[in-house]
Structure formats: C-alpha cells, structure tokens
Design a protein around this motif. Structure first.
Motif, PDB file in Angstrom:
ATOM      1  N   SER A   1       0.820  -1.203   0.000  1.00 25.73           N
ATOM      2  CA  SER A   1       0.000   0.000   0.000  1.00 25.73           C
ATOM      3  C   SER A   1       0.861   1.264   0.000  1.00 25.73           C
ATOM      4  CB  SER A   1      -0.919   0.001   1.225  1.00 25.73           C
ATOM      5  OG  SER A   1      -1.655   1.203   1.290  1.00 25.73           O
ATOM      6  N   SER A   2       1.842   1.319   0.913  1.00 26.74           N
ATOM      7  CA  SER A   2       2.621   2.549   1.086  1.00 26.74           C
ATOM      8  C   SER A   2       3.637   2.784  -0.030  1.00 26.74           C
ATOM      9  CB  SER A   2       3.347   2.525   2.441  1.00 26.74           C
ATOM     10  OG  SER A   2       4.263   1.437   2.500  1.00 26.74           O
ATOM     11  N   ILE A   3       4.191   1.718  -0.610  1.00 28.73           N
ATOM     12  CA  ILE A   3       5.238   1.851  -1.625  1.00 28.73           C
ATOM     13  C   ILE A   3       4.680   1.734  -3.046  1.00 28.73           C
ATOM     14  CG2 ILE A   3       7.382   0.858  -2.537  1.00 28.73           C
ATOM     15  CD1 ILE A   3       7.998  -0.064   0.352  1.00 28.73           C
ATOM     16  N   PHE A   4       3.814   0.741  -3.265  1.00 29.38           N
ATOM     17  CA  PHE A   4       3.336   0.456  -4.623  1.00 29.38           C
ATOM     18  C   PHE A   4       1.944   1.008  -4.918  1.00 29.38           C
ATOM     19  CE2 PHE A   4       6.437  -2.846  -3.612  1.00 29.38           C
ATOM     20  CZ  PHE A   4       7.242  -2.837  -4.743  1.00 29.38           C
ATOM     21  N   GLY A   5       1.236   1.454  -3.880  1.00 27.56           N
ATOM     22  CA  GLY A   5      -0.104   1.995  -4.102  1.00 27.56           C
ATOM     23  C   GLY A   5      -1.149   0.939  -4.391  1.00 27.56           C
TER      24      GLY A   5
ATOM     25  N   SER B   1      -5.529  -1.471  -7.303  1.00 26.85           N
ATOM     26  CA  SER B   1      -4.851  -0.181  -7.306  1.00 26.85           C
ATOM     27  C   SER B   1      -5.609   0.828  -6.443  1.00 26.85           C
ATOM     28  CB  SER B   1      -4.722   0.362  -8.727  1.00 26.85           C
ATOM     29  OG  SER B   1      -4.174   1.671  -8.712  1.00 26.85           O
ATOM     30  N   GLN B   2      -4.848   1.611  -5.662  1.00 23.30           N
ATOM     31  CA  GLN B   2      -5.446   2.664  -4.838  1.00 23.30           C
ATOM     32  C   GLN B   2      -5.341   4.031  -5.509  1.00 23.30           C
ATOM     33  OE1 GLN B   2      -2.903   1.787  -1.404  1.00 23.30           O
ATOM     34  NE2 GLN B   2      -4.700   1.142  -0.259  1.00 23.30           N
ATOM     35  N   LEU B   3      -4.771   4.056  -6.714  1.00 24.98           N
ATOM     36  CA  LEU B   3      -4.604   5.314  -7.429  1.00 24.98           C
ATOM     37  C   LEU B   3      -5.952   5.857  -7.906  1.00 24.98           C
ATOM     38  CD1 LEU B   3      -1.539   4.419  -9.697  1.00 24.98           C
ATOM     39  CD2 LEU B   3      -1.513   5.895  -7.675  1.00 24.98           C
ATOM     40  N   PRO B   4      -6.099   7.177  -7.992  1.00 26.13           N
ATOM     41  CA  PRO B   4      -7.320   7.750  -8.582  1.00 26.13           C
ATOM     42  C   PRO B   4      -7.481   7.236 -10.010  1.00 26.13           C
ATOM     43  CG  PRO B   4      -6.021   9.457  -7.491  1.00 26.13           C
ATOM     44  CD  PRO B   4      -5.173   8.224  -7.504  1.00 26.13           C
ATOM     45  N   ALA B   5      -8.709   7.070 -10.455  1.00 24.90           N
ATOM     46  CA  ALA B   5      -8.995   6.462 -11.762  1.00 24.90           C
ATOM     47  C   ALA B   5      -8.271   7.160 -12.906  1.00 24.90           C
ATOM     48  CB  ALA B   5     -10.502   6.457 -12.011  1.00 24.90           C
ATOM     49  N   ASP B   6      -8.244   8.515 -12.891  1.00 19.41           N
ATOM     50  CA  ASP B   6      -7.605   9.238 -13.996  1.00 19.41           C
ATOM     51  C   ASP B   6      -6.087   9.025 -14.017  1.00 19.41           C
ATOM     52  OD1 ASP B   6      -7.460  10.627 -11.586  1.00 19.41           O
ATOM     53  OD2 ASP B   6      -7.338  12.603 -12.553  1.00 19.41           O
TER      54      ASP B   6
END
Length: 231
Positions: free
Chosen positions: A72-76, A110-115
C-alpha cells in the motif's frame, strides 16, 4: 497494542531475514497477479513461502501483514482479502467452482485515482478484457445478479461473441475468456437441479459485488437506459 517492532522481536530472526521474507512475499504477489491476469492468490501459497525455512507459528501472519502494508505505502496497491460468496441456489448439488471455497485468498487492487491509473498504469493492450468483463457483469447484474448459461450466451451472441469462437481478434477463445472471469472471482458457476435436469447458472461473485465495481455498473446501466429513453 504491540508495535510491529515489538511483534517482530518474538520470532528470533534477524532484521535482514525479516526484510527478505517480506520482499519475497511482495515479489510473489506482484508476479502471480501479472502472470494469472489478476486471479486471486491463496493465503496458503504465501504462508508456504515463509514456512519452507521457518517454523515460528505466527511468523507467516506477521510477514503477510507487513507485505500488505508495504504494498500500500510503496506500490499503491490494496491487498484485499476475498470473502467467498455462497451460491444463492439452495439445491443439494455442489457448485462446480466451490472446491476449497473456505480457503482465504487475496487480490491486488490499485489505490490510485482512476484518472491517474488510466494515464500512467493501465495497459491499453488489455483494455478489451476490461470491456468484456464490464459487459458480462452488466448482463448478469441486469438479470438480477444471476443468469443461466444459455441466457448469458444469448445476450453475448447479440454482441457478436459466439461461444464456439476460439480465434476472436481481441479475446481469443471466448469460452476461456468467460471462464477467466470465474477464476478472477467476478463470477461464480453453480449447477442447479431442475425438472429438465441440471442447468448451469452464473452469479455475481465477490469482486463484482465490490461496492466500487457495483457503483460503476449501476452508473453505466443508468446511462444506457437514459440514452435509450432519449431516442
């Protein structure tokens, strides 16, 4: 509550050994996720990475939790545990996909925002698979979360997807593409005993019932309905 450092102290292994175990688990998770097209990873597989050289009873749990934190903290990525759904059917026949149903497994999300994900991470070479997944889940959702195999193929044929097609230009073997959704836990299969014999039924599984996925499906279906109403 004990800190990670205090918890680690009980295992009588060096800091270097601990870091090596965590890194090995993370590598395995990322590799298997890529190799198996996002299919769930069994907890037993991760446990065996630790227990092949170490016998401390609680060490696998500690290592997996640390790997989860670093992913989570390194790779998202969120390493999410799947809670197996039981088929809604009350028949006595066992589901074809329920073997080892109680085994814990994980998927990486993935925890990244969709865009941001679309711009920097998403592989355009697999976008057709995402589209296929979305279409199939939408069909099952519109059918009330459960649909017979015959009815599902009826709808897919209307979209030009034929079950006997083994060389589709984008999806390859169509039947295998559908089966992959079962392995990825977007769908589950169950044999239902009826007056005309066994019927194979597809139901939405854990990943399709996830709140974010379910919300996207509802928004998509709503847009389609509004477009149809406007004509």
């Amino acid at each position: 509550m004990a800190s990670a450092g205090e918890s680690f102290a009980q295992f009588d292994i060096s800091e270097e050994e601990k870091d090596k175990l965590i890194a090995e688990v993370i590598r395995y998770i990322l590799f298997k996720t890529h190799q198996n097209s996002g299919c769930p990873i069994k907890r037993d597989e991760l446990t065996q990475l630790v227990t092949k050289n170490y016998r401390q009873r609680s060490l696998p749990v500690f290592v997996i939790n640390e790997a989860k934190t670093k992913l989570s903290s390194i790779f998202g990525y969120e390493m999410r545990e799947l809670q197996r759904c039981k088929p809604s059917s009350t028949n006595q026949g066992r589901s074809t996909q329920q073997t080892g149903a109680e085994a814990k497994s994980y998927v990486v999300i993935s925890q990244l925002p969709a865009d941001v994900y679309r711009k920097y991470v998403e592989d355009i070479n697999t976008s057709h698979l995402t589209g296929f997944t979305f279409v199939v889940i939408s069909i099952v959702h519109l059918a009330g979360g459960k649909v017979s195999e015959e009815n599902l193929w009826h709808h897919l044929r209307r979209l030009g997807l034929i079950e006997t097609d083994e060389n589709h230009p984008a999806l390859g073997n169509i039947k295998q593409a559908l089966e992959t959704l079962v392995h990825q836990r977007y769908l589950q299969k169950d044999k239902v005993n009826g007056p005309e014999g066994n019927t194979l039924v597809y139901e939405l599984a854990e990943r399709a019932l996830d709140e974010k996925v379910s919300k996207k499906i509802k928004e998509y279906v709503s847009q389609i309905v509004q477009k149809e109403a406007g004509h």
